[in-house]
Design a protein around this motif. Structure first.
Motif, PDB file in Angstrom:
ATOM      1  N   LEU A 304       4.646  13.761   7.913  1.00 18.41           N
ATOM      2  CA  LEU A 304       4.148  14.557   6.696  1.00 18.41           C
ATOM      3  C   LEU A 304       2.669  14.995   6.830  1.00 18.41           C
ATOM      4  CD1 LEU A 304       5.252  11.465   4.684  1.00 18.41           C
ATOM      5  CD2 LEU A 304       6.492  13.375   5.010  1.00 18.41           C
ATOM      6  N   VAL A 309       0.765  13.153   0.693  1.00 23.68           N
ATOM      7  CA  VAL A 309       1.481  12.264   1.497  1.00 23.68           C
ATOM      8  C   VAL A 309       2.377  11.222   0.757  1.00 23.68           C
ATOM      9  CG1 VAL A 309       1.396  10.582   3.372  1.00 23.68           C
ATOM     10  CG2 VAL A 309       0.280  12.686   3.637  1.00 23.68           C
ATOM     11  N   GLU A 310       1.975  10.706  -0.298  1.00 20.68           N
ATOM     12  CA  GLU A 310       2.688   9.521  -0.938  1.00 20.68           C
ATOM     13  C   GLU A 310       3.706  10.456  -1.596  1.00 20.68           C
ATOM     14  OE1 GLU A 310       2.296   6.424  -0.722  1.00 20.68           O
ATOM     15  OE2 GLU A 310       0.495   5.893   0.203  1.00 20.68           O
ATOM     16  N   ALA A 313       6.521  11.611   0.815  1.00 17.51           N
ATOM     17  CA  ALA A 313       7.188  10.406   1.367  1.00 17.51           C
ATOM     18  C   ALA A 313       8.213   9.715   0.136  1.00 17.51           C
ATOM     19  CB  ALA A 313       6.397   9.004   1.403  1.00 17.51           C
ATOM     20  N   ARG A 317      12.436   9.777   0.499  1.00 17.02           N
ATOM     21  CA  ARG A 317      13.211   8.631   0.017  1.00 17.02           C
ATOM     22  C   ARG A 317      14.363   8.636  -0.883  1.00 17.02           C
ATOM     23  NH1 ARG A 317       8.041   6.229  -0.287  1.00 17.02           N
ATOM     24  NH2 ARG A 317       7.474   5.085   1.743  1.00 17.02           N
ATOM     25  N   TRP A 332      12.188   1.433   5.610  1.00 15.52           N
ATOM     26  CA  TRP A 332      11.079   2.661   5.582  1.00 15.52           C
ATOM     27  C   TRP A 332       9.740   1.890   5.763  1.00 15.52           C
ATOM     28  CZ3 TRP A 332      12.689   7.577   4.806  1.00 15.52           C
ATOM     29  CH2 TRP A 332      13.892   7.958   3.939  1.00 15.52           C
ATOM     30  N   ASP A 333       8.985   2.686   6.892  1.00 14.74           N
ATOM     31  CA  ASP A 333       7.540   2.580   6.990  1.00 14.74           C
ATOM     32  C   ASP A 333       6.761   3.825   7.000  1.00 14.74           C
ATOM     33  OD1 ASP A 333       7.669  -0.429   7.666  1.00 14.74           O
ATOM     34  OD2 ASP A 333       8.703  -0.138   9.049  1.00 14.74           O
ATOM     35  N   LEU A 334       5.663   3.788   6.013  1.00 15.05           N
ATOM     36  CA  LEU A 334       4.702   4.756   6.065  1.00 15.05           C
ATOM     37  C   LEU A 334       3.696   4.547   6.794  1.00 15.05           C
ATOM     38  CD1 LEU A 334       3.787   7.582   4.994  1.00 15.05           C
ATOM     39  CD2 LEU A 334       3.354   6.647   2.863  1.00 15.05           C
ATOM     40  N   ARG A 336      -0.069   5.708   7.791  1.00 19.94           N
ATOM     41  CA  ARG A 336      -0.887   6.652   7.479  1.00 19.94           C
ATOM     42  C   ARG A 336      -2.074   6.815   8.648  1.00 19.94           C
ATOM     43  NH1 ARG A 336      -1.282   7.874   2.011  1.00 19.94           N
ATOM     44  NH2 ARG A 336      -2.535   9.587   3.077  1.00 19.94           N
ATOM     45  N   ALA A 350       0.803  11.943   8.766  1.00 19.17           N
ATOM     46  CA  ALA A 350       1.224  10.777   8.725  1.00 19.17           C
ATOM     47  C   ALA A 350       2.895  10.527   9.253  1.00 19.17           C
ATOM     48  CB  ALA A 350       1.210  10.116   7.179  1.00 19.17           C
ATOM     49  N   LEU A 352       6.646   8.733   8.336  1.00 19.15           N
ATOM     50  CA  LEU A 352       7.409   8.101   7.637  1.00 19.15           C
ATOM     51  C   LEU A 352       8.686   7.780   8.360  1.00 19.15           C
ATOM     52  CD1 LEU A 352       8.195   6.913   4.690  1.00 19.15           C
ATOM     53  CD2 LEU A 352       9.460   9.240   4.397  1.00 19.15           C
TER      54      LEU A 352
END
Length: 558
Positions: A304, A309-310, A313, A317, A332-334, A336, A350, A352
């Protein structure tokens, strides 16, 4: 009796191939050991044995020996290794065949009885951790090479020491000293500057492998061959001593070593004296490691980049949700790794990370390789992934159980074919021993100005895995730093600094002789390393993360 010089040439299956030759050529030794086994290795060897019943041992060892058996024979160095894995008899036969082909007269023995797979249906490999007296029986009978399966890592040293010095099974202080020496050697270059918090204190570009000079009273000196790389000081030895341990008691099949009694002192350049180790009777049971296939695993990392970014993500999902509905375990792991106004595309991005697990390989394959890649032209702006997902790979689950010593047939198969049964320890702690009294805290530092700074400026750390748990050993380099550390780094403060541990049991153990604290974090690794439940599945860098966290540290220490 004379000093026994025991070296190490392998800390894991895949360690430096040339280490065996270097250890034999670079200086005098009496015994050379090699540790090839770990929880994950047993799973790998179990899968090898499924494909070929004659497999199940560390093939690298045999290739190393082809280069080095003549040198070992010429120098009178005995070799003791757990490279036998799931098939020690098979490896012993292969070593004999190699020696015959090379024309080298070598007496080969092996130890068996650790295999408990038949007693645990559904496991790929189930093996008891045996002690060192089977190895000792082989060496006393004249073996030049001793091959074992699953013994404790330290048994590779306690066995030769017991054979050389004539120790009996109740000489607990001497055996405990050998266990500590074995623990210091077992991970190879980790004792000579490898993976060391203060690695810049010496030249660690190519650390030499360690050796221990053992004495009849159980004391030892940890060192390395002259002229080899790396360095050995109280810090490197402290780091390895804390690695993958728990509290004051370090229980094994031969003896329970009291880590709170260990005293370390610099004994010259690249020499650390290890003394004062006390031992107690071993527990009445043996640990049995169970490895089984847990199912299939697949993963993909979405990149990303730039703004929002959020929100990007969230979109991934949402778009992936229909394909993941029937998957048993979705994570799931983001991460940063991006920064504002970044000068490169990498630093503007980033990650994801999506990890899926299920009993059905096709399900995890379709969920990622199908649904994820179909988003290539229909996802967030700048859509791409680090690598296309595969079909899904099997993952393992590790757990341990305990059985009485008498439930295991510990047998030394001597070089002449005779089979010698190894008796269980004559004394065992049949009742749970009283807890070791918590040592008193040192006097706190007097109040003074503090500065917000990383913990690692005043403390080292070393971390590792034991099944689903992790341990983090933290030590101070000076007495004043210890006076601060012992009061400041409580179990509650540890949980604050390591958010993953906030809802997990964390136990803190004080080891003032080492100016150290050892934290055990239960359950942080899920079902063990083979399950890969975590970004760092073996907790290798957990200690370095802790050192990077900021606290209010007295300026006098900085």
């Amino acid at each position: 009796m004379s000093v026994l010089r025991v070296g190490n040439a392998s800390g894991f299956y895949g360690d430096r191939f040339d280490a065996m030759r270097e250890m034999l050529a670079d200086g005098p030794l009496d015994v050379l050991t090699g540790d090839y086994l770990a929880e994950l290795t047993m799973l790998i060897l179990g899968r090898d044995r499924l494909k070929n019943p004659d497999a199940g041992y560390a093939r690298t060892f045999l290739r190393q020996l082809e280069e080095c058996l003549g040198l070992a024979h010429e120098r009178g160095v005995r070799i003791v290794t757990n490279a036998g894995g799931l098939n020690p008899a098979g490896l012993a036969d292969a070593v004999r065949a190699l020696a015959d082909r090379l024309g080298i007269p070598v007496r080969v023995a092996h130890v068996e009885g650790d295999d408990r797979t038949a007693a645990h249906p559904g496991t790929l490999a189930a093996h008891a951790y045996l002690g060192g007296f089977g190895i000792a029986a082989c060496l006393r009978a004249g073996a030049d090479v001793v091959v074992t399966g699953r013994v404790t890592d330290a048994a590779l040293v306690t066995g030769p020491a017991a054979a050389h010095f004539g120790w009996g099974p109740t000489e607990y202080d001497r055996l405990a000293g050998a266990v500590v020496a074995g623990h210091l050697l077992e991970c190879g270059a980790q004792a000579t500057g490898g993976n060391y918090a203060f690695f810049q204190d010496g030249d660690v570009r190519r650390p030499g492998f360690p050796l221990a000079e053992l004495h009849a009273d159980g004391t030892s000196v940890l060192t390395k061959h002259d002229g080899t790389g790396g360095f050995v000081d109280v810090g490197t030895v402290t780091a390895q001593l804390l690695y993958e341990t728990g509290g004051a008691r370090y229980a094994g099949p031969d003896v329970t070593a009291r880590l709170d009694t260990v005293r370390l002192s610099q004994d010259g350049p690249d020499r650390v004296r290890v003394e004062g180790v006390r031992g107690e009777a071993p527990p009445p049971t043996l640990k049995v490691g169970l490895n089984r296939l847990g199912g299939f695993r697949n993963e993909v990392a979405f990149v990303l980049t730039g703004l929002d970014v959020e929100a990007k993500a969230d979109l991934v999902r949402t778009q992936m949700e229909p394909a993941l509905g029937r998957i048993t375990d979705v994570r799931w792991d983001l991460v940063r790794t991006d920064r504002p106004d970044a000068p490169t595309e990498e630093t503007a991005s980033a990650l994801l990370r999506l990890v899926v697990r299920d009993a059905d390989q096709q399900a995890v394959g379709r969920a990622l390789s199908g649904a994820a890649i179909e988003l290539a032209l229909a996802g967030y702006p700048g859509f791409h992934v680090l690598a296309p997902p595969g079909k899904g790979a099997p993952y393992g689950v590790f757990e341990d159980v305990y059985v009485p010593h008498g439930a295991v047939d510990h047998v030394a198969v001597l070089h002449d074919g005779r089979r010698v049964s190894v008796s269980p320890p004559p004394d065992q702690h049949t009742a749970v021993p009283a807890p070791v009294p918590e040592p008193p805290l040192p006097q706190p530092l007097p109040p003074g100005p503090v500065r917000r700074a990383p913990l690692g400026l005043v403390a080292g750390a070393r971390s590792g895995d034991k099944g689903g748990n992790a341990n983090v050993g933290v030590w101070a380099r000076t007495d004043d730093a210890w006076r601060w550390l012992a009061h400041a780094l409580t179990a509650d403060r540890f949980r604050e600094l390591i958010p993953e541990a906030r809802d997990l049991p964390v136990t803190r153990h004080r080891l003032p002789n080492l100016r150290a604290l050892n934290f055990v974090v239960e359950g942080i690794l899920g079902e063990g390393v083979a399950a890969q439940a975590r970004f760092d599945p073996q907790a290798k860098a957990l200690g370095e993360w802790l050192r990077a966290r900021h606290l209010d540290i007295p300026e006098s220490l900085l």
